[in-house]
Design an enzyme around this catalytic site. Sequence first.
Site, PDB file in Angstrom:
ATOM      1  N   GLY A 114       0.958  -1.122  -0.292  1.00 57.53           N
ATOM      2  CA  GLY A 114      -0.315  -0.108  -0.127  1.00 57.53           C
ATOM      3  C   GLY A 114       0.872   1.350  -0.056  1.00 57.53           C
ATOM      4  O   GLY A 114       1.877   1.020   0.894  1.00 57.53           O
ATOM      5  N   ARG A 168      -1.308 -10.771 -15.423  1.00 59.45           N
ATOM      6  CA  ARG A 168      -2.649  -9.939 -15.254  1.00 59.45           C
ATOM      7  C   ARG A 168      -3.374 -10.121 -16.489  1.00 59.45           C
ATOM      8  O   ARG A 168      -3.532  -9.301 -16.138  1.00 59.45           O
ATOM      9  CB  ARG A 168      -2.270  -8.937 -14.163  1.00 59.45           C
ATOM     10  CG  ARG A 168      -1.984  -8.685 -12.974  1.00 59.45           C
ATOM     11  CD  ARG A 168      -2.201  -7.706 -12.348  1.00 59.45           C
ATOM     12  NE  ARG A 168      -1.508  -7.122 -11.347  1.00 59.45           N
ATOM     13  CZ  ARG A 168      -1.570  -6.445  -9.963  1.00 59.45           C
ATOM     14  NH1 ARG A 168      -2.899  -5.686 -11.088  1.00 59.45           N
ATOM     15  NH2 ARG A 168      -1.323  -6.023  -9.000  1.00 59.45           N
ATOM     16  N   GLY A 223       5.960  -3.212   3.416  1.00 56.49           N
ATOM     17  CA  GLY A 223       5.907  -3.434   4.357  1.00 56.49           C
ATOM     18  C   GLY A 223       6.066  -4.418   5.591  1.00 56.49           C
ATOM     19  O   GLY A 223       6.961  -5.511   4.222  1.00 56.49           O
ATOM     20  N   ASP A 224       5.286  -5.452   5.614  1.00 51.28           N
ATOM     21  CA  ASP A 224       5.648  -6.875   6.028  1.00 51.28           C
ATOM     22  C   ASP A 224       5.391  -7.824   4.365  1.00 51.28           C
ATOM     23  O   ASP A 224       6.307  -8.596   4.613  1.00 51.28           O
ATOM     24  CB  ASP A 224       4.356  -6.858   7.321  1.00 51.28           C
ATOM     25  CG  ASP A 224       3.452  -6.845   6.658  1.00 51.28           C
ATOM     26  OD1 ASP A 224       2.697  -6.220   5.797  1.00 51.28           O
ATOM     27  OD2 ASP A 224       2.418  -7.885   7.510  1.00 51.28           O
ATOM     28  N   GLY A 225       4.625  -8.121   3.628  1.00 48.26           N
ATOM     29  CA  GLY A 225       4.457  -8.374   2.855  1.00 48.26           C
ATOM     30  C   GLY A 225       5.340  -8.563   2.085  1.00 48.26           C
ATOM     31  O   GLY A 225       6.092  -9.239   1.308  1.00 48.26           O
ATOM     32  N   THR A 274       5.221   1.570   6.553  1.00 50.82           N
ATOM     33  CA  THR A 274       3.665   1.097   6.705  1.00 50.82           C
ATOM     34  C   THR A 274       3.041   2.632   7.341  1.00 50.82           C
ATOM     35  O   THR A 274       3.736   2.593   8.525  1.00 50.82           O
ATOM     36  CB  THR A 274       3.418   0.090   7.091  1.00 50.82           C
ATOM     37  OG1 THR A 274       2.127  -0.297   7.803  1.00 50.82           O
ATOM     38  CG2 THR A 274       4.346  -0.620   8.292  1.00 50.82           C
ATOM     39  N   ILE A 275       1.681   3.679   7.190  1.00 47.47           N
ATOM     40  CA  ILE A 275       1.170   3.825   7.957  1.00 47.47           C
ATOM     41  C   ILE A 275       1.609   2.791   9.574  1.00 47.47           C
ATOM     42  O   ILE A 275       0.401   3.860  10.160  1.00 47.47           O
ATOM     43  CB  ILE A 275      -0.101   4.534   7.663  1.00 47.47           C
ATOM     44  CG1 ILE A 275      -1.207   3.890   7.054  1.00 47.47           C
ATOM     45  CG2 ILE A 275       0.681   5.531   6.661  1.00 47.47           C
ATOM     46  CD1 ILE A 275      -3.106   3.640   6.773  1.00 47.47           C
ATOM     47  N   ASP A 276       0.466   1.204   9.613  1.00 49.91           N
ATOM     48  CA  ASP A 276       0.088   0.756   9.821  1.00 49.91           C
ATOM     49  C   ASP A 276       1.312   0.867  11.671  1.00 49.91           C
ATOM     50  O   ASP A 276       1.201   0.516  12.772  1.00 49.91           O
ATOM     51  CB  ASP A 276       0.068  -0.737  10.193  1.00 49.91           C
ATOM     52  CG  ASP A 276      -1.106  -0.501   8.700  1.00 49.91           C
ATOM     53  OD1 ASP A 276      -2.092   0.299   8.596  1.00 49.91           O
ATOM     54  OD2 ASP A 276      -1.002  -1.747   7.655  1.00 49.91           O
ATOM     55  N   ASP A 286       3.606  -0.968  12.343  1.00 49.59           N
ATOM     56  CA  ASP A 286       3.383  -2.770  12.984  1.00 49.59           C
ATOM     57  C   ASP A 286       4.121  -3.686  12.959  1.00 49.59           C
ATOM     58  O   ASP A 286       4.662  -4.644  12.494  1.00 49.59           O
ATOM     59  CB  ASP A 286       2.007  -3.544  12.340  1.00 49.59           C
ATOM     60  CG  ASP A 286       1.866  -3.744  11.382  1.00 49.59           C
ATOM     61  OD1 ASP A 286       3.105  -2.804  10.323  1.00 49.59           O
ATOM     62  OD2 ASP A 286       1.082  -4.464  10.858  1.00 49.59           O
ATOM     63  N   GLY A 331      -4.629  -0.261  10.008  1.00 48.80           N
ATOM     64  CA  GLY A 331      -3.973  -0.008  10.800  1.00 48.80           C
ATOM     65  C   GLY A 331      -3.957  -1.532  10.936  1.00 48.80           C
ATOM     66  O   GLY A 331      -3.063  -2.777  12.111  1.00 48.80           O
ATOM     67  N   ARG A 332      -4.729  -2.503  10.716  1.00 53.93           N
ATOM     68  CA  ARG A 332      -5.082  -3.522  10.482  1.00 53.93           C
ATOM     69  C   ARG A 332      -5.447  -4.096  11.812  1.00 53.93           C
ATOM     70  O   ARG A 332      -5.969  -3.773  11.998  1.00 53.93           O
ATOM     71  CB  ARG A 332      -3.217  -4.018   9.138  1.00 53.93           C
ATOM     72  CG  ARG A 332      -4.060  -3.933   7.501  1.00 53.93           C
ATOM     73  CD  ARG A 332      -3.014  -4.634   7.282  1.00 53.93           C
ATOM     74  NE  ARG A 332      -1.567  -4.827   7.780  1.00 53.93           N
ATOM     75  CZ  ARG A 332      -0.801  -5.620   7.033  1.00 53.93           C
ATOM     76  NH1 ARG A 332      -1.056  -6.633   5.961  1.00 53.93           N
ATOM     77  NH2 ARG A 332       1.217  -5.833   7.479  1.00 53.93           N
ATOM     78  N   GLU A 369      -9.694  -0.563  12.974  1.00 59.61           N
ATOM     79  CA  GLU A 369     -10.910  -1.370  11.805  1.00 59.61           C
ATOM     80  C   GLU A 369     -10.097  -3.296  11.891  1.00 59.61           C
ATOM     81  O   GLU A 369     -11.309  -3.902  11.963  1.00 59.61           O
ATOM     82  CB  GLU A 369     -10.188  -1.013  10.122  1.00 59.61           C
ATOM     83  CG  GLU A 369      -8.414  -1.058  10.356  1.00 59.61           C
ATOM     84  CD  GLU A 369      -8.230  -1.381   8.246  1.00 59.61           C
ATOM     85  OE1 GLU A 369      -8.898  -0.759   7.612  1.00 59.61           O
ATOM     86  OE2 GLU A 369      -6.746  -1.906   8.362  1.00 59.61           O
ATOM     87  N   ARG A 372     -23.352   8.645  14.381  1.00 57.68           N
ATOM     88  CA  ARG A 372     -22.835   8.545  12.819  1.00 57.68           C
ATOM     89  C   ARG A 372     -21.560   7.635  12.564  1.00 57.68           C
ATOM     90  O   ARG A 372     -20.953   7.689  13.389  1.00 57.68           O
ATOM     91  CB  ARG A 372     -22.601   9.624  12.259  1.00 57.68           C
ATOM     92  CG  ARG A 372     -24.042  10.517  12.412  1.00 57.68           C
ATOM     93  CD  ARG A 372     -25.162  10.045  11.192  1.00 57.68           C
ATOM     94  NE  ARG A 372     -26.236  10.510  11.149  1.00 57.68           N
ATOM     95  CZ  ARG A 372     -27.024  11.133  11.405  1.00 57.68           C
ATOM     96  NH1 ARG A 372     -27.557   9.473  12.518  1.00 57.68           N
ATOM     97  NH2 ARG A 372     -28.727  11.637  11.254  1.00 57.68           N
ATOM     98  N   ARG A 379      -3.667   7.441   4.423  1.00 58.41           N
ATOM     99  CA  ARG A 379      -1.901   7.410   3.951  1.00 58.41           C
ATOM    100  C   ARG A 379      -2.106   7.875   2.530  1.00 58.41           C
ATOM    101  O   ARG A 379      -0.995   8.260   1.671  1.00 58.41           O
ATOM    102  CB  ARG A 379      -2.288   5.838   3.443  1.00 58.41           C
ATOM    103  CG  ARG A 379      -2.977   5.290   2.333  1.00 58.41           C
ATOM    104  CD  ARG A 379      -2.670   3.795   2.356  1.00 58.41           C
ATOM    105  NE  ARG A 379      -2.847   3.610   1.368  1.00 58.41           N
ATOM    106  CZ  ARG A 379      -3.503   2.286   0.906  1.00 58.41           C
ATOM    107  NH1 ARG A 379      -3.128   1.010   1.742  1.00 58.41           N
ATOM    108  NH2 ARG A 379      -3.170   1.441  -0.721  1.00 58.41           N
TER     109      ARG A 379
HETATM  110  O1  F6P Z   1      -1.411  -1.271   5.908  1.00 60.74           O
HETATM  111  C1  F6P Z   1      -1.887  -0.564   5.208  1.00 60.74           C
HETATM  112  C2  F6P Z   1      -2.900  -0.462   5.493  1.00 60.74           C
HETATM  113  O2  F6P Z   1      -3.806   1.190   4.927  1.00 60.74           O
HETATM  114  C3  F6P Z   1      -3.939  -1.298   6.462  1.00 60.74           C
HETATM  115  O3  F6P Z   1      -4.309  -0.098   7.328  1.00 60.74           O
HETATM  116  C4  F6P Z   1      -5.108  -1.042   5.507  1.00 60.74           C
HETATM  117  O4  F6P Z   1      -6.436  -1.965   5.470  1.00 60.74           O
HETATM  118  C5  F6P Z   1      -4.575  -1.773   4.308  1.00 60.74           C
HETATM  119  O5  F6P Z   1      -3.325  -0.759   3.890  1.00 60.74           O
HETATM  120  C6  F6P Z   1      -5.397  -1.248   2.830  1.00 60.74           C
HETATM  121  O6  F6P Z   1      -5.461  -1.335   1.579  1.00 60.74           O
HETATM  122  P1  F6P Z   1      -6.227  -1.324  -0.214  1.00 60.74           P
HETATM  123  O7  F6P Z   1      -7.520  -0.405   0.914  1.00 60.74           O
HETATM  124  O8  F6P Z   1      -4.983  -0.600  -0.632  1.00 60.74           O
HETATM  125  O9  F6P Z   1      -5.776  -2.440  -0.149  1.00 60.74           O
END
Ligand code: F6P
Length: 364
Positions: free
Chosen positions: A12, A83, A116-118, A140-142, A144, A185-186, A237, A281, A290
């Site tokens: 991401g 693809r 990020g981790d991936g 990563t914004i997360d 983590d 934040g996953r 989330e 709401r 991000r």
């Molecule tokens: O890992 C960053 C992040 O923005 C997470 O916080 C979120 O769950 C995920 O990526 C969403 O990713 P995308 O919408 O790009 O699949």
Amino acid sequence: MAKRIGILTGGGDCPGLNAVLRAAGKTLLGRGLEVVGFEDGFLGVMEKRFRVLRNSDLSGILSTGGTILGTSNRDNPFAWKPRTPEFKDAANTDCSDQVVALARELQLEGLIVIGGDGSLSIADRLVREKNIRCIGVPKTIDNDLSATDVTFGFDTAVAIATICIDRLHSTAMSHHRVMVVEVMGRYAGWIALFAGVAGGGDVILLPELPYRMEVVNQTLLERSTTGKRFSLVVVAEGAKAADGDLVVNKVVKDSPDPLRLGGIGQMLVNQIEDATGLEARVSVLGHLQRGGSPTAHDRLLATEFGARAARLAMEGGWDQMVAFRGGQYASVPLSDAVRQLKRVPLDHSLITAARSVGTSFGDA
Ligand code: F6P
């Protein structure tokens, strides 16, 4: 021929990617090396889409959002398929030898992977199984990734989420409503905790601390009966009720990260309205967190990380990830970088501080 280093941004997007590209690229070019930028992360590697980066490509991008190289978050050379439409229903296969062949063809010394981790897991496998030299830069914004105290992008995400919470405060106050703010934040609650505390959230729900709905409702009702006619609930989330499951928006087939989280905010709104009679709401901040320009903090972190990654590449410090640990810049083995997710520890000082000012985490 000048030594050549490849570079890519994977996963991401995240504020500060361009600042890393600029710092790494300019550092390498300044020392006479050549820099090959792959487009769209590992997808560009598999599709042989790349370009040689010049100083002019790297100028004027320090403060910009996104990535000038593009990115992708579902292309793993170890489990990949083209693809194109004819491969739509085909199974993924191990195509990692294509990476080896391309690295040889381009005579790359190695690859700087900003991800990020991936993406860092892919880099780690390329090192261990394919003998391709890699250097990781944690993005990563997360926030983590366990091998670094902080990742670039996190500060910007927190700043944006905090601004949004501030804005939701005034509309919550005017309408005497409960505003539920769903942040990203996953499986980690760093953004929710930091932005929740900075924005003065009354209830903060983290993945690390399963909540009880009756506690959340009780907190909101108590506030309304003691003269506080509005409340702010900040929910990650990936948060879940003690007796519930993760709220998943969609399961994505063939993805390294198949659970697309999302929807807990609306679920909470429904439950709060039904149980308390209070009006509620939801605002889902989503990709606003991000997109756009990085904060000064993230520009500095990204610049340090990028320059250090380039120096490691020039000095032969391969198979490392640049990191910030215990107040100092460092490098750690790439394999450590992806071993474990860094989640919010339950004894984090910010949780203690928030509790002491009356914030509820829905847990007691
Ligand atoms: O890992 C960053 C992040 O923005 C997470 O916080 C979120 O769950 C995920 O990526 C969403 O990713 P995308 O919408 O790009 O699949």
